[in-house]
Structures are given as C-alpha cells and as structure tokens.
Design a protein around this motif. Structure first.
Motif: not given
Length: 574
Positions: A264-273
């Motif tokens: 989930e943390v990786i997904s948030e960082a990826y979505d925030n570019s």
C-alpha cells in the motif's frame, strides 16, 4: 538583459574566509600569501561543489593583490578590480580543450609576462579530461614554468591524473561539506534573500546536497519566489524526494511482516509520481543510519537527521536484528542494480523486494538464513527467560468421529513392511486323561504322534523392490505369493549365464497358482533377450534348483503402473 543571477553565482565566496568546510586548505593558502611563498603549481582535487574553482579564483586574485588582508584579497586595489576582466587570468575547460594543440597554444603564450596583474594565472578545470598527448605536452612547462606563471589544476577524478603531473604540483584534497555547515550557510542566505523556509526543510536540502554547496544553493533556488513558509513535506514534494515519513512507514511494515501494508505504501508513492529509484536509495540510506545508530554511542555525528528522526532510528535499531538489517541492505543494493537496467518493471522490482523483506522464507540467500536463525535464537532466549507467552488456539468444534470397536486382531502391517508367510497351526497337546499308563493300546486308544513344531526360518532384511501393483485380474486368479529366494535364483542364473542374470537385476518373482513363476523385470530389453531358447532354459533350470519343482515361467516388463510386454517362456523350452 535580465540582471538576475543564480544563487550559487551571486553568493560565490570572494575571500578565503567565506569558504566553509575547507579550513585545512584556506589556512595554508592564506599563510603562503602573507609569507609570499606561493608555489608555481597547485592541484585541487575533490568532489563537485566543494569550492575547488572558487578557491582557485580567490588565489589568482590574492597573488596579485596590492594589499592582502590576512591572506585574503582586499577587493579594492586595481589588481582586484581588474581580476574579473583581465586577460592575465586564463581559465581553461579541459573537458572541451583537451587536445595537444590546446596545450601547445598555452605553452606558446606562457612565456609572455602579465599586462595588468603581477602574475599570469592558468586555471585548468577538469584537468583529468586531457588526453595522454596533452599531459605529455604540459609536463616540461609545468616542471619549469616562468617566474610570473602560476598553474592551478582542478579535478574530481584524482586517479586519472598521471603520476608525472602529481609529482610536479602541490596537492590539496577538498572534503565534503557537512550537512550542519551547509544548513547554517543556507539559513544565512535565506534570511538575506527573504526566503521563508523552515529549518527542517533546510536540513532536508543539506542532506540531499551530499556535501556539495553548489547543489544546495541550486535546490534552495526552487523556493526563491514562495510567498509562504516552506515546510519539510512541501520541500520533499518540490524536490521530488520520498521523505523520511514514507521510508519509516515501509520499515514499520517490514518489522510487522505486513506485506499488504508495504504494498500500500509503494502504491501511494507510485500514484504520487515518486521516483522508485530514489525511494530505494533513501531506504538503503535509512538502513545504514539504523546500523550506525545501533553500533555508535553518538550517532548524531555520523547521521544527517533531526532529533525526532534519530529517536525513530533508535527505536528501529531495537526492533530489527543485525542479520536482518544486513539482509535488507543487500536486498536494497540488488534492487538498485536491477532498477538501473529495468525499463518497464520498476514497480514490480520494488514490490517483490519488499515482500522478500517481510517474508524472509521466500529467499534462500545466506544472509536470509542468518536472519531467520537470529530470530529463532531470540525466541528461544525469550522462552528460556519466560518472557515469551505461547498461545494455543482453541480446537475447532467438530463432531468427534466414532472410535472403532476394539478387536483382538493385531495391527495390519504397513504397505512397505515385509510380512512373513503364516506358520501352520500347531495341533493341541494331548492331556493326561487321554494317555493311559497300563496295558497294551488298542487301535482306537493308541495316541497320535504329535508333530514337533517347526521354527520359522529367519528372513534376512532386504530392500523392497518397487513394482507395479497387481491388476484386478491377477488378484482374482488365485494365490500370488512373493518368491522369497529371488536373490538365490539370480545367483544360480549368474552361474549359468551372466547376461541373463543382469537382466534379472532389480526385478522380483511371484508364485501364481502353485506352479507358475511370474517374473517382473525393469529392464526394457529383458523380455526380448530372455526369449532366446538358451537363456530361457538357463532361467528354468535355476528356478527348478531353487524352488524344488519345475515351474512354468512367465516374464513381463513393468514400468510404473504400465505393463509394456509379457512373454511366456514355456513355449520356447524343449
């Protein structure tokens, strides 16, 4: 034409005293200026942004200054005022002027005396980019230059400088500037330029600059026109870095072995570019900081972090074992190497790496095994100390199965156990009442002879041969017993024919219906080879010696559960 200047140019030091972090160099140069003992050639080496070129420019002004102030140029004399535009200070970029012809041109002009300054100064930046021929052309001039000439060489790659050049120069090594000194300098410049920014944001810039003052000023320039105070989170977003908060969240998930939270943390960082390569690099740096905190009594000297971040690092150092820290660091290094070559699967590389950090059993590396062993040792230590509580889950509510009725029958042998054939039942012994002691026996009263019980022959242990299970047709055909003397039968066959005996290796024999001997062989060519009349006669003679009667012989090849071929040898015998 716009009069705006970049901050790193506007705030370039003009005297030695303004250069931060290089006091071991500036103090020596100031002493040489005051004592008029300046050398003919200097070599400044160090990483980028540490003040090499700046120090060279100040030195070129100070050697010609009419009134130096404690080794620094005064800045008001004609020589200092003319330093910016004079032709007596000749700056060469060796990255673009690296040929022999460029050095020959320099060698031809070095003989002329200066026109405005006291000395003619040649600043060769990135000198390691010169070709071998250019270095050779520079050697003689560098060794014996004219008295008015001064050479200052600057490089970031000291290992590429020939030893012949090093021996002709006075060398100074520029150090990386500490984050604290960079932060102090940034605070002074921010106050002068009216840039509203917090100390935490300035420390973030200082840490990202990695010891380069020029890089720090370039990053500070991003907030030059801000009308509000810049926080650390906003600075992280503008600079494109992940930040400590995201890295700490990942480490919390790793400590809890929560792969779902890590993803989930990786997904948030990826979505925030966020750059995943930067994320991996910051995770590796944080793991290094945790190791430093674990082994150093005063980690503040070796870690560029605030007080709250150091407290978090101390907490992680108690939760994560040394072996796991090393394992995670090696895994981060592997992820960085793979990210440098990957194009489309960068997110997958990060996610699989974090799953391995959470679930160590997914990796078979030696560092993983050490980490798992350390975790087991820790649990054992807690168990022995009585500090670990082992909870046992309640059994599921299921209907108990009916227990089988007790029987007097012995337990059935397992499938792979050898079961000896049953012994014949002993007749009952006659009682005393049935045995008269006087008079001749009549035919009806004559006691029957009691047979002596035969002790069973002990069977030698032997490996169980694996063969195909008997088909239903064979089971229904009658008695099918394992031949106990198969090894003796192979020896008898070997005495007659060694090739025939080799075909029997690994097989087994059965007695079917009393007079039929069925051989199951694992050699695929056995049925075809043993079908020859001479070998068939040898096999039957050996069986007759072993069994005591002449059986009818059948041979079949078995492979797993599939019967390939069956051969009846009876028709081949005479």
């Amino acid at each position: 034409m716009s009069g705006y200047k970049a901050l790193y140019r506007k705030w370039r030091p003009a005297i030695f005293s303004d250069i931060i972090g290089q006091e071991h160099i500036t103090s020596v140069l100031k002493s040489e200026i005051m004592s008029k003992s300046v050398s003919h050639a200097y070599l400044f080496c160090g990483s980028r942004g540490t003040g090499k070129t700046t120090c060279a420019k100040i030195l070129s002004k100070a050697v010609s200054c009419d009134n130096p102030q404690n080794g620094d140029p005064c800045g008001v004399c004609p020589s200092c005022l003319a330093a910016e535009s004079t032709l007596d200070i000749y700056e060469i970029d060796a990255a673009s002027h690296n040929g022999v012809d460029n050095i020959r041109e320099l060698r031809d002009t070095v003989i002329y005396p200066p026109s405005e300054m006291k000395r003619r100064v040649y600043i060769i930046d990135e000198v390691h980019m010169l070709s071998d021929g250019a270095f050779n052309a520079l050697l003689k001039t560098l060794e014996e230059p004219p008295e008015h000439a001064l050479f200052i060489l600057a490089t970031t790659e000291l290992r590429k400088i020939p030893a012949t050049i090093l021996s002709r120069c006075k060398r100074f090594d520029f150090h990386r500037i500490t984050a604290e000194k960079i932060c102090e300098r940034l605070r002074m410049i921010a106050n002068e330029e009216n840039i509203k920014i917090t100390d935490a944001a300035l420390m973030l810039i200082s840490r990202l600059a990695a010891g380069a003052m020029r890089d720090a000023l370039s990053m500070l320039e991003l907030f030059y026109m801000s009308d509000h105070e810049i926080s650390e989170d906003e600075a992280s977003e503008r600079l494109g870095v992940v930040g400590r908060a995201v890295v700490f969240s990942l480490l919390d998930a790793v400590c809890a072995k929560d792969s779902s939270r890590a993803l989930e943390v990786i997904s948030e960082a990826y979505d925030n570019s966020k750059d995943l390569g930067v994320l991996c690099s910051e995770l590796s740096d944080t793991l290094r900081d945790i190791l430093v905190t674990k082994y150093c009594k005063t980690p503040e000297k070796l870690i560029d972090a605030t007080g709250s971040d150091i407290d978090r690092l101390r907490a992680f150092s108690t939760q994560i074992s040394d072996e796991k820290l090393i394992y995670c660091s090696e895994l981060c290094e592997d992820m960085q190497n793979r990210l440098s070559r990957a194009v489309f699967s960068r997110r997958t590389i990060i996610e699989t790496g974090l799953i391995k950090m959470c679930e160590e059993k997914l990796s078979a590396d030696s560092s993983t095994l050490l980490s798992r062993i350390a975790a087991l040792e820790e649990k054992l230590a807690k168990l022995s100390a009585g500090t670990l509580v082992v909870t046992q889950s309640a059994p599921a509510h299921t209907t108990p199965a009916a227990s089988p009725a007790p029987t007097n029958e012995p337990p059935t042998a397992s499938k792979n156990e050898y079961e000896a054939p049953p012994l014949p039942d002993e007749p009952p012994m006659p009682s005393d009442a049935d045995m008269p002691f006087d008079g001749p026996y009549t035919e009806s009263e004559k006691p029957k002879t009691v047979p002596k019980p035969i002790a069973p022959r002990p069977l030698a242990p032997r490996p169980i041969a694996v063969s195909a299970p008997a088909s239903s047709a064979e089971e229904a055909s009658g008695d099918r017993r394992l031949m106990d003397c198969y090894a003796e039968f192979v020896e008898e066959t070997e005495a007659c024919d060694k090739m025939a005996a080799s075909m029997l290796e690994g097989g087994r024999g059965y007695i079917v219906d009393g007079n039929v001997c069925e051989l199951e062989l694992v050699n695929p060519i056995a049925p075809m080879l043993l079908a020859r009349s001479d070998k068939a006669a040898c096999i039957e003679n050996a069986l007759t010696k072993v069994l005591g009667f002449a059986p009818r012989v059948k041979i079949k090849f078995v492979k797993g559960k599939e019967e390939i071929q069956r051969q009846d040898l009876s028709s081949l015998l005479p």
